[in-house]
Structures are given as structure tokens and as C-alpha cells.
Motif scaffolding. Structure first.
Motif, PDB file in Angstrom:
ATOM      1  N   ASN A 135       4.417 -32.695   9.874  1.00 53.11           N
ATOM      2  CA  ASN A 135       3.274 -31.785  10.022  1.00 53.11           C
ATOM      3  C   ASN A 135       3.524 -30.407   9.423  1.00 53.11           C
ATOM      4  N   LYS A 136       4.689 -30.212   8.784  1.00 57.96           N
ATOM      5  CA  LYS A 136       5.079 -28.883   8.287  1.00 57.96           C
ATOM      6  C   LYS A 136       4.935 -27.854   9.417  1.00 57.96           C
ATOM      7  N   GLY A 137       5.562 -28.201  10.530  1.00 58.32           N
ATOM      8  CA  GLY A 137       5.424 -27.397  11.742  1.00 58.32           C
ATOM      9  C   GLY A 137       6.410 -26.247  11.818  1.00 58.32           C
ATOM     10  N   ALA A 138       6.510 -25.670  13.023  1.00 62.21           N
ATOM     11  CA  ALA A 138       7.314 -24.459  13.200  1.00 62.21           C
ATOM     12  C   ALA A 138       8.132 -24.537  14.486  1.00 62.21           C
ATOM     13  N   VAL A 139       9.350 -23.996  14.403  1.00 61.46           N
ATOM     14  CA  VAL A 139      10.187 -23.812  15.588  1.00 61.46           C
ATOM     15  C   VAL A 139      10.364 -22.319  15.802  1.00 61.46           C
ATOM     16  N   VAL A 140      10.117 -21.873  17.033  1.00 59.53           N
ATOM     17  CA  VAL A 140      10.362 -20.463  17.363  1.00 59.53           C
ATOM     18  C   VAL A 140      11.364 -20.437  18.516  1.00 59.53           C
ATOM     19  N   ASN A 141      12.529 -19.895  18.260  1.00 62.02           N
ATOM     20  CA  ASN A 141      13.565 -19.782  19.282  1.00 62.02           C
ATOM     21  C   ASN A 141      13.599 -18.359  19.821  1.00 62.02           C
ATOM     22  N   VAL A 142      13.516 -18.218  21.127  1.00 59.39           N
ATOM     23  CA  VAL A 142      13.580 -16.873  21.704  1.00 59.39           C
ATOM     24  C   VAL A 142      15.031 -16.556  22.028  1.00 59.39           C
ATOM     25  N   THR A 143      15.541 -15.527  21.388  1.00 58.94           N
ATOM     26  CA  THR A 143      16.918 -15.101  21.645  1.00 58.94           C
ATOM     27  C   THR A 143      16.858 -13.843  22.507  1.00 58.94           C
ATOM     28  N   SER A 144      17.406 -12.743  22.029  1.00 56.20           N
ATOM     29  CA  SER A 144      17.438 -11.513  22.832  1.00 56.20           C
ATOM     30  C   SER A 144      18.100 -10.431  21.996  1.00 56.20           C
ATOM     31  N   CYS A 145      17.848  -9.173  22.355  1.00 54.89           N
ATOM     32  CA  CYS A 145      18.643  -8.111  21.728  1.00 54.89           C
ATOM     33  C   CYS A 145      20.124  -8.348  22.033  1.00 54.89           C
ATOM     34  N   ALA A 146      20.391  -9.102  23.111  1.00 61.51           N
ATOM     35  CA  ALA A 146      21.774  -9.417  23.495  1.00 61.51           C
ATOM     36  C   ALA A 146      22.477 -10.289  22.462  1.00 61.51           C
ATOM     37  N   ALA A 147      21.704 -10.849  21.525  1.00 60.66           N
ATOM     38  CA  ALA A 147      22.330 -11.642  20.462  1.00 60.66           C
ATOM     39  C   ALA A 147      23.017 -10.749  19.440  1.00 60.66           C
ATOM     40  N   HIS A 148      22.662  -9.445  19.439  1.00 59.41           N
ATOM     41  CA  HIS A 148      23.105  -8.556  18.362  1.00 59.41           C
ATOM     42  C   HIS A 148      24.070  -7.476  18.822  1.00 59.41           C
ATOM     43  N   MET A 149      24.410  -7.452  20.109  1.00 61.65           N
ATOM     44  CA  MET A 149      25.297  -6.399  20.604  1.00 61.65           C
ATOM     45  C   MET A 149      26.107  -6.942  21.787  1.00 61.65           C
ATOM     46  N   GLY A 150      27.323  -6.469  21.931  1.00 61.50           N
ATOM     47  CA  GLY A 150      28.089  -6.831  23.111  1.00 61.50           C
ATOM     48  C   GLY A 150      27.466  -6.193  24.337  1.00 61.50           C
ATOM     49  N   GLN A 151      27.340  -6.935  25.421  1.00 62.38           N
ATOM     50  CA  GLN A 151      26.784  -6.379  26.655  1.00 62.38           C
ATOM     51  C   GLN A 151      27.700  -6.761  27.820  1.00 62.38           C
TER      52      GLN A 151
END
Ligand SMILES: NC(=O)c1ccc[n+]([C@@H]2O[C@H](COP(=O)([O-])OP(=O)(O)OC[C@H]3O[C@@H](n4cnc5c(N)ncnc54)[C@H](O)[C@@H]3O)[C@@H](O)[C@H]2O)c1
Length: 253
Positions: A135-151
Motif C-alpha cells: 500500500n506504500k504505507g507509513a510507519v511512525v515511531n514515537v521516540t523522545s528527546c531522551a533519544a538524543h541526550m543522556g538523562q
């Protein structure tokens, strides 16, 4: 906000749809005309979201399951196909969030974090791939700002979200020559139940928490839901392998 009827005749599977961002995304996609398969471990709240979608006028399946099992992920996709007859979008939104001192994190907490936040999106994508490719569809994965910085106190969560980001980008590369699209939305803090996980954190160092507290305040759930839903539509045709930060500037510096 996706245009009304931009998802008409299409179907979306949305995880984490019992509450928070997943619920808001389900309603946004339903308003855009999508039939929806809603997946969450919380059966009661999930059915409420499904009824809200039906009230908008679309078909909605509430499929309650624990996504920490690969078999359950595969069964959710099968149920979505049986119920909706097709699949055009997969929004991976469910997550677990267990702030704790790393020395005290037990095996179950660690494994659950990786299973729901990282492995479940992979197994769901794998199971949905034939339909999404067709269907030429789409995947949207919800990550977080936490993916880009140590917390601090979030080692498992940040690792799962950083890995989900790279999973998304690697799939975007692997399927570059097919019409399917893979993207991430990385929110900052939102006022949802998930954020209440900090209540159980014993004696945190406030200086360390301050390092990732939003100076501009929280992000509106609806604004993030609109971006997730937009990326699921054909209007987002140019987005592939993108990571969209909606974090009120947390990752700016
Ligand atoms: N709230 C925030 O501050 C924030 C910030 C950045 C990113 N996020 C991300 O946004 C997404 C949505 O989170 P939210 O804030 O709406 O949280 P939420 O707690 O309101 O929703 C998460 C949903 O996931 C479901 N879930 C948890 N474990 C599950 C399992 N094993 N199987 C099936 N469903 C399960 C929960 O029942 C819940 O309905 C998550 O991916 C989260 O990591 C949230």
C-alpha cells in the motif's frame, strides 16, 4: 493536522491508544477518515478510545494485549488486518517509562523497557511489512528527546529510544527504493500518565533532573498527535528517515 478525509479508505494500527498521545493520535487519524485498530494493554480505557473513534464515524477495533511478547505483536497485526481489511499506517506509540537508580533496576524492569519500547515496534513492523509495502504505507515511531541526550535515572528508557531512532533510520535506508516510509517523532515532556513515573523515583539529585527539565514548559499532546498523524498520510510523502523533534527546545542546547 491531516486534512479531513485524507485517510479516507485507509486503515491505521496505533499502539498505546488507551491514553495520552496514542489516544490523541487515534482520534486525529479517525477525524482524517482512517479506520483504526487500537492496541494497548489497558482494555477498559482502550475500548473508550475505540468508542470515541466510532462516534466520529470510522470503524474501530480495540485489541487489548501485552506488546512485550513478539507473538502478541504478530497477533495484533493479524487482528488489524482481519478487522480493517487493510493496513496503511503503523504508529508505534506504546511505551514503558521506569525512572530509577540504575544500580537498582531489576531484570524485569530492564527487559520490559526494551521489549515494549524497542522490540515491539520491530515485531509489529515486521508483521505489517507486506501490507505496508503493497500500500506504500507509513510507519511512525514515537521516540523522545531522551533519544538524543543522556538523562539521569533513565538509562534503560533513553537507550531504548535511541535504539528505536536508529531502527527507524536503518529501515528507511533498507527500503529506500520502495514507497513505504519510516519516520520518528521525538517529543519533549507532555502532561500524561507516563510522566508521573517520576513520583516513584527515590532521592533524585535535583541538579540532574534540572538538566532535562523544559525551560519553556511542556509540549501539548495534541500538537504531537497532529505530527504523528500527518506523517501517516500521503501529504508527508517527502518525509523518510526523518526525526521530528517537538520538545519546546529541550534538545536545542
Ligand atoms: N509523556 C511524556 O512526557 C513523553 C515524552 C517524550 C516521549 N514520550 C513518548 O510518547 C509516547 C506516548 O506516551 P504517553 O506520554 O502518551 O504515555 P501514556 O502512559 O499516557 O501512554 C502509554 C500507553 O502505552 C501502553 N502500554 C504500556 N505498556 C504496554 C504493553 N506492555 N503493551 C501494550 N501497551 C502498553 C499504556 O497502557 C499506555 O496506554 C511513548 O512512546 C513515550 O515514550 C512521552
Amino acid at each position: 493536522m491531516p486534512a479531513p478525509s485524507s485517510m479516507h479508505g485507509k486503515a491505521a494500527l496505533i499502539t498505546g491508544a488507551a491514553a495520552g498521545l496514542g489516544r490523541a493520535t487515534a482520534l486525529t487519524l479517525a477525524r482524517a477518515g482512517a479506520d483504526v485498530c487500537l492496541v494497548d494493554i489497558n482494555a477498559g480505557a482502550l475500548e473508550k478510545t475505540a468508542q470515541e473513534c466510532r462516534d466520529i464515524g470510522v470503524h474501530a477495533l480495540a485489541y487489548a494485549t501485552d506488546l512485550s511478547s513478539a507473538d502478541n505483536c504478530r497477533a495484533a497485526v493479524t487482528a488489524a488486518l482481519e478487522s480493517c481489511g487493510r493496513l496503511d499506517a503503523l504508529c508505534n506509540i506504546a511505551a514503558v517509562f521506569i525512572p530509577c537508580h540504575s544500580a537498582e533496576m531489576n531484570d524485569i524492569q530492564w527487559e520490559k523497557t526494551l521489549a515494549v519500547n524497542l522490540s515491539a515496534p520491530f515485531y509489529l513492523i515486521q508483521a505489517a511489512l507486506p501490507q505496508l509495502l503493497a500500500n506504500k504505507g507509513a510507519v511512525v515511531n514515537v521516540t523522545s528527546c531522551a533519544a538524543h541526550m543522556g538523562q539521569a535515572y533513565l538509562a534503560g528508557y533513553t537507550a531504548s529510544k535511541a535504539a528505536l531512532t536508529h531502527l527507524t533510520k536503518s529501515l528507511a535506508m533498507e527500503y529506500m527504493h520502495q514507497g513505504i516510509r519510516f519516520n520518528c517523532v521525538a517529543p519533549g515532556g507532555m502532561m500524561t500518565e507516563l510522566a508521573q513515573g517520576f513520583r516513584n523515583l527515590r532521592n533524585p539529585d535535583p541538579e540532574l533532573l534540572k538538566r532535562y527539565s523544559p525551560l519553556r514548559g511542556l509540549v501539548e499532546i495534541e500538537h504531537v498527535a497532529e505530527m504523528v498523524a500527518f506523517l501517516a498520510t500521503d501529504a508527508a510523502a517527502g518525509y523518510h528517515g526523518a526525526v521530528i523533534n517537538i520538545d519546546n527546545g529541550i534538545t536545542a542546547g
